[in-house]
Design a protein around this motif. Structure first.
Motif, mmCIF file in Angstrom:
data_model
loop_
_atom_site.group_PDB
_atom_site.id
_atom_site.type_symbol
_atom_site.label_atom_id
_atom_site.label_comp_id
_atom_site.label_asym_id
_atom_site.label_seq_id
_atom_site.Cartn_x
_atom_site.Cartn_y
_atom_site.Cartn_z
ATOM 1 N N PRO A 155 0.760 -1.126 -0.129
ATOM 2 C CA PRO A 155 0.015 0.187 -0.042
ATOM 3 C C PRO A 155 0.639 1.244 -0.069
ATOM 4 O O PRO A 155 0.398 2.398 -0.530
ATOM 5 C CB PRO A 155 -0.874 -0.161 1.125
ATOM 6 C CG PRO A 155 -0.148 -1.124 2.113
ATOM 7 C CD PRO A 155 0.466 -2.023 1.038
ATOM 8 N N GLU A 156 2.269 1.174 0.489
ATOM 9 C CA GLU A 156 2.836 2.294 0.301
ATOM 10 C C GLU A 156 3.761 2.616 -0.734
ATOM 11 O O GLU A 156 4.393 3.760 -1.016
ATOM 12 C CB GLU A 156 3.995 2.374 1.806
ATOM 13 C CG GLU A 156 3.223 2.247 3.142
ATOM 14 C CD GLU A 156 2.647 3.674 3.504
ATOM 15 O OE1 GLU A 156 2.814 4.759 2.594
ATOM 16 O OE2 GLU A 156 1.621 3.646 4.327
ATOM 17 N N SER A 157 3.691 1.694 -1.727
ATOM 18 C CA SER A 157 4.355 1.672 -2.919
ATOM 19 C C SER A 157 4.188 2.846 -3.980
ATOM 20 O O SER A 157 5.146 3.421 -4.457
ATOM 21 C CB SER A 157 4.182 0.338 -3.557
ATOM 22 O OG SER A 157 3.159 0.142 -3.787
ATOM 23 N N PRO A 158 2.769 3.236 -4.117
ATOM 24 C CA PRO A 158 2.739 4.547 -4.900
ATOM 25 C C PRO A 158 3.460 5.774 -4.284
ATOM 26 O O PRO A 158 4.089 6.553 -5.081
ATOM 27 C CB PRO A 158 1.210 4.585 -4.999
ATOM 28 C CG PRO A 158 0.593 3.455 -4.617
ATOM 29 C CD PRO A 158 1.749 2.772 -3.572
ATOM 30 N N ALA A 223 9.008 4.555 5.192
ATOM 31 C CA ALA A 223 7.390 4.187 5.069
ATOM 32 C C ALA A 223 7.515 2.699 5.271
ATOM 33 O O ALA A 223 6.456 1.837 5.274
ATOM 34 C CB ALA A 223 7.182 4.200 3.590
ATOM 35 N N GLY A 224 8.621 2.106 5.982
ATOM 36 C CA GLY A 224 8.695 0.606 6.259
ATOM 37 C C GLY A 224 8.785 -0.256 5.236
ATOM 38 O O GLY A 224 8.770 -1.591 5.452
ATOM 39 N N LEU A 225 9.408 0.183 4.345
ATOM 40 C CA LEU A 225 9.931 -0.591 3.038
ATOM 41 C C LEU A 225 11.060 -1.719 3.422
ATOM 42 O O LEU A 225 12.036 -1.287 4.334
ATOM 43 C CB LEU A 225 10.362 0.018 1.959
ATOM 44 C CG LEU A 225 11.076 -0.656 0.584
ATOM 45 C CD1 LEU A 225 9.795 -1.165 -0.299
ATOM 46 C CD2 LEU A 225 11.957 0.109 -0.261
ATOM 47 N N VAL A 226 10.711 -2.944 3.186
ATOM 48 C CA VAL A 226 11.880 -3.962 3.522
ATOM 49 C C VAL A 226 11.976 -4.922 2.240
ATOM 50 O O VAL A 226 11.379 -5.008 1.318
ATOM 51 C CB VAL A 226 11.239 -4.887 4.874
ATOM 52 C CG1 VAL A 226 11.122 -4.057 5.803
ATOM 53 C CG2 VAL A 226 10.278 -5.723 4.342
ATOM 54 N N PRO A 227 13.324 -5.357 2.040
ATOM 55 C CA PRO A 227 13.598 -6.322 1.099
ATOM 56 C C PRO A 227 12.937 -7.706 1.428
ATOM 57 O O PRO A 227 12.872 -8.092 2.422
ATOM 58 C CB PRO A 227 15.213 -6.350 1.409
ATOM 59 C CG PRO A 227 15.631 -6.021 2.478
ATOM 60 C CD PRO A 227 14.566 -5.176 2.938
ATOM 61 N N CYS A 228 12.531 -8.266 0.363
ATOM 62 C CA CYS A 228 11.737 -9.371 0.298
ATOM 63 C C CYS A 228 12.157 -10.434 -0.473
ATOM 64 O O CYS A 228 12.532 -10.323 -1.658
ATOM 65 C CB CYS A 228 10.146 -9.235 -0.289
ATOM 66 S SG CYS A 228 9.357 -7.997 1.161
ATOM 67 N N GLY A 229 12.225 -11.726 -0.101
ATOM 68 C CA GLY A 229 12.492 -12.789 -0.922
ATOM 69 C C GLY A 229 11.507 -13.455 -1.594
ATOM 70 O O GLY A 229 10.228 -13.325 -1.573
ATOM 71 N N LEU A 230 11.867 -14.737 -2.431
ATOM 72 C CA LEU A 230 11.063 -15.445 -3.161
ATOM 73 C C LEU A 230 9.844 -16.128 -2.262
ATOM 74 O O LEU A 230 9.057 -16.359 -2.402
ATOM 75 C CB LEU A 230 11.471 -16.443 -4.064
ATOM 76 C CG LEU A 230 12.360 -15.882 -5.147
ATOM 77 C CD1 LEU A 230 12.890 -17.087 -5.918
ATOM 78 C CD2 LEU A 230 11.455 -15.099 -6.117
#
Length: 373
Positions: A155-158, A223-230
């Motif tokens: 939801p924070e991506s835009p 915004a709390g973005l974190v790297p995410c894996g498969l």
């Protein structure tokens, strides 16, 4: 893969290792499985935002005066009717109707399309498109080395992306793409994803991938973005009821068997590969439905896995295709093909055979999760 064969790294390999990612072999690529807790990564995408390296996906460019005609012949969808800047979810099938892969196709220009295949099927799709291009004034080009693919989902991506581009993101509808610049990097900005959330997929030159990843990381920090894996990508797509090739889709199934007959466009002009077999499959599905893809939610805590039998009254009535603990629902969930007589939500007496124990499951309609818009 034999020990003599090297896994293929993405342009972001050093970044993943610096972040302490657990790496895994995925279709010959060395990919990040998780960076820490896959549950925390999953929740971040549902509530804030996650950053994914998807550079393992297979990009194939189709150009030329008859590019649209070729794709209409080679694929089951109507790509000729797609406007420039639009994306279509579609499939490529064999002559017997079996699914070779599911695809997203972007129309970049009147005579240029970008076909995005699953990593495990990219060579198969490339070979099939080249074979089917005979007689068409069109070129099929392997562009897997031309792109890195980075996704920001949630939801924070835009808001995160708006901080890095002057592209009109508000005017960019779901399943559209436009060329633009993100953090000074030329990119195809697509409003697509595989998580059930709003988000964007950014196609860039591999040489720009690290700079773009770092810029997104910095822009998303607040915004709390974190790297995410498969790993969390799989639980996210399963909650969203999205099929995965090799699980819900295969050459043994037609789109109609998979409940995705809507992607087959019989009304389009001209013949296409698999038309006759798919017409028969459509008629069968309308008269005597085959097994139906449904959702299953556990009453207990045991997690079903692909290949486990679905049972009712001591009889086998289906098979699990994907299963996982659901962070959002707080219970194990699964997708499964079951006999049509047991496919209605709430059908009583359905269970999954987990190592000899018939665990009770509730039949539900897919998806398990749908975001609030």
């Amino acid at each position: 893969m034999s020990s003599s064969e090297q896994l293929r790294p993405t342009a972001l390999d050093a970044v993943h290792r610096a972040l302490g990612a657990t790496m895994t072999d995925f279709a010959g690529w060395d990919m990040p499985l998780r960076y820490g807790s896959e549950r925390d990564e999953h929740v971040a995408v549902r509530t804030r935002a996650g950053l994914f390296d998807l550079s393992h996906m297979g990009e194939i460019t189709v150009t030329g005066p008859e590019a649209a005609a070729l794709l209409n012949f080679a694929l089951v969808g109507n790509l000729a009717s797609a406007g420039v800047g639009r994306a279509r979810y579609t499939m490529i099938c064999r002559t017997d109707g079996g699914i070779l892969d599911d695809l997203i196709v972007y129309r970049l220009a009147e005579a240029e399309f970008l076909v995005v295949a699953n990593a495990s099927n990219a060579q198969t799709v490339l070979d099939a498109l080249r074979e089917r291009s005979a007689g068409f004034d069109a070129e099929v080009r392997d562009d897997r080395d031309a792109y890195a693919l980075i996704a920001v989902q949630g939801p924070e991506s835009p808001g995160i992306l708006k901080a890095l581009t002057d592209a009109d993101l508000d005017g960019l509808a779901y399943y559209t793409g436009l060329p633009g610049t993100v953090a000074g990097v030329p990119a195809l900005i697509a409003r697509t994803g595989y998580t059930g959330e709003d988000g964007f997929e950014l196609f860039v030159e591999p040489g720009h991938a690290v700079a773009l990843w770092q810029a997104l990381t910095e822009a998303g920090a607040g915004a709390g973005l974190v790297p995410c894996g498969l790993s969390c990508r799989d639980t996210l797509r399963l909650e969203a009821g999205m099929p995965l090739y090799g699980h819900e889709l295969s050459t043994a199934l037609t789109p109609f068997d998979a409940g995705l007959g809507r992607v087959v466009k019989f009304e389009k002009e001209g013949d296409f590969v698999g038309r006759a077999a798919l017409r028969e499959a459509a008629d069968r599905a309308a008269s005597t439905p085959p097994r139906v893809l449904v959702g299953l939610v556990a009453e207990g805590r045991r997690v079903p896995r692909a290949g486990y039998q679905v049972v009712s009254g001591g009889e086998v009535i289906g098979e699990v295709t994907s299963g996982t603990p659901s962070p959002t629902l707080g219970r194990p969930i699964a997708m499964a093909y079951v006999d049509a007589a047991h496919a209605a939500p709430g059908t009583p007496g359905v269970g999954v055979d987990i190592r000899g124990s018939h665990e009770p499951y509730e039949v539900v309609a897919l998806p398990f999760y749908r975001r609030q818009k």
